[in-house]
Motif scaffolding. Structure first.
Motif, mmCIF file in Angstrom:
data_model
loop_
_atom_site.group_PDB
_atom_site.id
_atom_site.type_symbol
_atom_site.label_atom_id
_atom_site.label_comp_id
_atom_site.label_asym_id
_atom_site.label_seq_id
_atom_site.Cartn_x
_atom_site.Cartn_y
_atom_site.Cartn_z
ATOM 1 N N GLY A 44 0.764 -1.245 0.000
ATOM 2 C CA GLY A 44 0.000 0.000 0.000
ATOM 3 C C GLY A 44 0.791 1.288 0.000
ATOM 4 N N LEU A 45 2.056 1.239 0.394
ATOM 5 C CA LEU A 45 2.882 2.455 0.438
ATOM 6 C C LEU A 45 4.303 2.064 0.050
ATOM 7 N N THR A 46 5.088 3.044 -0.373
ATOM 8 C CA THR A 46 6.455 2.773 -0.829
ATOM 9 C C THR A 46 7.308 2.003 0.183
ATOM 10 N N PRO A 47 7.364 2.417 1.464
ATOM 11 C CA PRO A 47 8.213 1.648 2.397
ATOM 12 C C PRO A 47 7.744 0.200 2.547
ATOM 13 N N ALA A 69 -0.176 -0.740 -5.468
ATOM 14 C CA ALA A 69 -0.440 0.608 -4.956
ATOM 15 C C ALA A 69 0.795 1.511 -4.999
ATOM 16 N N ALA A 70 1.863 1.098 -4.328
ATOM 17 C CA ALA A 70 3.014 1.978 -4.112
ATOM 18 C C ALA A 70 3.563 2.494 -5.447
ATOM 19 N N ALA A 71 4.059 3.746 -5.461
ATOM 20 C CA ALA A 71 4.264 4.417 -6.746
ATOM 21 C C ALA A 71 5.548 5.236 -6.867
ATOM 22 N N THR A 72 6.519 5.050 -5.960
ATOM 23 C CA THR A 72 7.824 5.672 -6.180
ATOM 24 C C THR A 72 8.490 4.988 -7.370
ATOM 25 N N ALA A 73 9.080 5.766 -8.268
ATOM 26 C CA ALA A 73 9.595 5.202 -9.527
ATOM 27 C C ALA A 73 10.559 4.048 -9.303
ATOM 28 N N SER A 85 0.205 -0.363 -10.539
ATOM 29 C CA SER A 85 -0.335 0.941 -10.125
ATOM 30 C C SER A 85 0.105 2.005 -11.110
ATOM 31 N N PHE A 86 1.166 2.726 -10.803
ATOM 32 C CA PHE A 86 1.656 3.817 -11.649
ATOM 33 C C PHE A 86 2.951 4.297 -11.026
ATOM 34 N N THR A 87 3.603 5.290 -11.646
ATOM 35 C CA THR A 87 4.689 5.972 -10.948
ATOM 36 C C THR A 87 4.320 7.457 -10.885
ATOM 37 N N LEU A 88 4.770 8.117 -9.843
ATOM 38 C CA LEU A 88 4.467 9.539 -9.707
ATOM 39 C C LEU A 88 5.000 10.375 -10.864
ATOM 40 N N PRO A 89 6.256 10.127 -11.332
ATOM 41 C CA PRO A 89 6.709 10.906 -12.497
ATOM 42 C C PRO A 89 5.816 10.677 -13.728
ATOM 43 N N ASP A 119 6.535 14.261 2.515
ATOM 44 C CA ASP A 119 7.998 14.178 2.477
ATOM 45 C C ASP A 119 8.484 12.730 2.536
ATOM 46 N N TYR A 120 8.278 11.990 1.450
ATOM 47 C CA TYR A 120 8.844 10.642 1.299
ATOM 48 C C TYR A 120 8.817 10.297 -0.191
ATOM 49 N N GLY A 121 9.248 9.097 -0.540
ATOM 50 C CA GLY A 121 9.477 8.690 -1.932
ATOM 51 C C GLY A 121 8.561 9.287 -2.993
ATOM 52 N N VAL A 164 -0.222 19.805 -5.406
ATOM 53 C CA VAL A 164 -0.245 18.998 -4.184
ATOM 54 C C VAL A 164 -0.092 17.516 -4.480
ATOM 55 N N PHE A 165 0.790 16.845 -3.739
ATOM 56 C CA PHE A 165 0.741 15.381 -3.651
ATOM 57 C C PHE A 165 0.595 14.980 -2.191
ATOM 58 N N VAL A 166 -0.474 14.273 -1.882
ATOM 59 C CA VAL A 166 -0.602 13.528 -0.624
ATOM 60 C C VAL A 166 -1.057 12.133 -1.010
ATOM 61 N N PRO A 167 -0.684 11.100 -0.213
ATOM 62 C CA PRO A 167 -1.119 9.751 -0.582
ATOM 63 C C PRO A 167 -2.637 9.588 -0.479
ATOM 64 N N SER A 168 -3.129 8.586 -1.165
ATOM 65 C CA SER A 168 -4.560 8.274 -1.209
ATOM 66 C C SER A 168 -5.154 8.249 0.195
ATOM 67 N N GLY A 226 -3.474 12.823 -9.361
ATOM 68 C CA GLY A 226 -4.853 12.633 -8.909
ATOM 69 C C GLY A 226 -5.052 12.061 -7.516
ATOM 70 N N ASP A 227 -3.977 11.814 -6.781
ATOM 71 C CA ASP A 227 -4.107 11.214 -5.447
ATOM 72 C C ASP A 227 -4.940 12.081 -4.499
ATOM 73 N N VAL A 228 -4.813 13.398 -4.627
ATOM 74 C CA VAL A 228 -5.479 14.316 -3.688
ATOM 75 C C VAL A 228 -7.000 14.312 -3.868
ATOM 76 N N ASN A 247 -11.571 3.543 -6.491
ATOM 77 C CA ASN A 247 -10.593 4.586 -6.835
ATOM 78 C C ASN A 247 -9.418 3.936 -7.576
ATOM 79 N N PHE A 248 -8.334 4.700 -7.743
ATOM 80 C CA PHE A 248 -7.193 4.172 -8.517
ATOM 81 C C PHE A 248 -6.511 3.012 -7.801
ATOM 82 N N MET A 249 -6.659 2.910 -6.488
ATOM 83 C CA MET A 249 -6.110 1.761 -5.773
ATOM 84 C C MET A 249 -6.874 0.493 -6.163
ATOM 85 N N ALA A 250 -8.207 0.612 -6.237
ATOM 86 C CA ALA A 250 -9.029 -0.534 -6.621
ATOM 87 C C ALA A 250 -8.615 -1.045 -8.000
HETATM 88 C C1 DHB Z 1 1.976 5.927 -2.476
HETATM 89 C C2 DHB Z 1 0.866 5.806 -1.666
HETATM 90 C C3 DHB Z 1 -0.326 6.363 -2.059
HETATM 91 O O1 DHB Z 1 -1.424 6.264 -1.286
HETATM 92 C C4 DHB Z 1 -0.424 7.063 -3.264
HETATM 93 O O2 DHB Z 1 -1.590 7.618 -3.599
HETATM 94 C C5 DHB Z 1 0.677 7.168 -4.084
HETATM 95 C C6 DHB Z 1 1.881 6.604 -3.690
HETATM 96 C C7 DHB Z 1 3.261 5.342 -2.050
HETATM 97 O O3 DHB Z 1 3.538 5.296 -0.836
HETATM 98 O O4 DHB Z 1 4.044 4.911 -2.918
#
Ligand code: DHB
Length: 367
Positions: free
Chosen positions: A80-83, A103-107, A120-124, A148-150, A199-203, A229-231, A279-282
């Motif tokens: 669900g998250l990068t870490p 879910a997790a999306a750090t490149a 899922s996708f990558t943020l870039p 402030d993370y990946g 803005v970027f905040v996680p889902s 689109g996470d916000v 949502n995009f996680m689904a």
């Molecule tokens: C990450 C988590 C999220 O909820 C999101 O929307 C995008 C990325 C992540 O931790 O990689």
């Protein structure tokens, strides 16, 4: 007769804690996929084992270890998250167990193990089109505000690089991931008076952000809200109210995506989960299950190296549109849509109005 062989899928998700909406969305979509496609693939019984990592990376790693050693899973998925995706990566490599990141999306995540593949996708990937849209639509000065993370740092760098290359001006702000208080950062935004706030905040966190955005009066300041689109994720968008109207975001999935595949997906998802909207996680979970099923069909139910190899290059029509797995990077190639929050039949949606087709992760494409 021989007992039917079982193929086990370990689905590790944050089912409790601040990111539980991600777990809930992905589990619901994975179960929907199995309900629709059945629980037999290549003559083998598919068993889904769902585990709650509570959003803590050490727990993800321990659960992955137990699933590999005790349950003898053929594939693990979720993350669900990068870490939470990075922690079990060495286990995937050692045990040769494919890991489907839904879910997790750090490149860089797919580079942590040759057994990682991502639906899922990558943020870039989602963000560069936002910078291009902003530059083409009269936005000259932007403040970025990211967790402030990946993925936040990926989003900040991708936006800043692409937007300044087009002559834009950017100031960067970062807010802690855990228990964020946006107000001091929003005060800085109010003082800087940019054309737009990126803005970027996680889902799941967008609702808290939006509440503080209104409390600081930024909804009446003329500062445009933009970002990946996470916000404005479809799980929480309806609860935000009119303040969200007009927000422009770029992403790979909207519940309003206009295709027969998506209409069928949204309808079936809502029927199976009456108080939820996918949502995009689904869609990451649903497509992740599809990728696993298609891979197992090709390997006749085998996991390991054969399964990860079988997944490479797979293409299909997702509820989000046409997608494929890049055989070089194991990331997903997909359309990115530019969307605007609008009210449709009494509900808020991210309404798509432009498409950038077949976008690869730009970080890896540049290597
Ligand atoms: C990450 C988590 C999220 O909820 C999101 O929307 C995008 C990325 C992540 O931790 O990689």
């Amino acid at each position: 007769a021989l007992a039917q062989e079982t193929v086990k899928i370990g689905l590790i998700l944050p089912m409790t804690g601040p990111f539980a909406s991600t777990g809930r969305q992905i589990e619901a979509a994975a179960r929907l996929y199995m309900q629709q496609q059945g629980d037999t693939v290549a003559g083998k019984k598919i068993q889904l084992i769902v585990k709650d990592d509570t959003g803590v990376a050490d727990v993800t790693k321990r659960l992955a270890q137990e699933l590999i050693v005790n349950d003898k899973i053929s594939v693990m998925a979720g993350f669900g998250l990068t870490p939470l995706a990075l922690a079990p990566a060495p286990l995937a490599t050692q045990a040769k167990v494919p890991a489907v990141v839904m879910a997790a999306a750090t490149a860089t995540i797919t580079e942590a193990s040759p057994f990682i593949v991502r639906t899922s996708f990558t943020l870039p990937q989602a963000t560069v089109p936002m910078a291009e849209w902003a530059a083409q639509n009269g936005i000259k000065k932007v403040v970025t505000l990211v967790s402030d993370y990946g993925p936040g740092i990926d989003a900040e760098k991708a936006f800043t690089g692409a937007f300044t290359a087009k002559g834009g001006q950017v100031e960067n702000l970062r807010v802690p991931l855990a228990n964020p208080d946006f107000s001091p950062f929003l005060q800085k935004v109010a003082d800087a008076k940019p054309d737009a706030l990126f803005v970027f905040v996680p889902s799941g966190i967008g609702a808290q952000f939006m509440k503080q955005f209104v409390e600081r009066g930024l909804d009446k300041s003329g500062v445009k809200l933009i970002g990946p689109g996470d916000v404005t994720d479809d799980d929480i968008l309806n609860g935000m109210g009119d303040v969200a109207l007009g927000a422009i975001t770029t992403q790979h999935y909207s519940a309003a995506h206009d295709s027969p595949e998506n209409k069928a997906f949204v309808e079936a998802f809502k029927k199976a989960n009456p108080n939820m909207r996918p949502n995009f996680m689904a869609v990451g979970g649903y497509d992740g299950m599809h990728l696993i099923y298609e891979g197992l069909k090709k390997t006749n139910g085998q996991g390991g190296q054969a399964l990860i190899d079988a997944m490479k290059g797979t293409s299909w029509t997702s509820p989000r549109g046409p997608v494929s797995i890049d055989p070089q990077t194991r990331d997903i190639i997909q359309n990115i849509y530019v969307r605007k929050v609008e009210r449709v039949n009494g509900e808020l949606y991210n309404v798509e109005f432009a498409t950038i087709p077949n976008v690869k992760d730009p970080v890896k494409a540049a290597k």
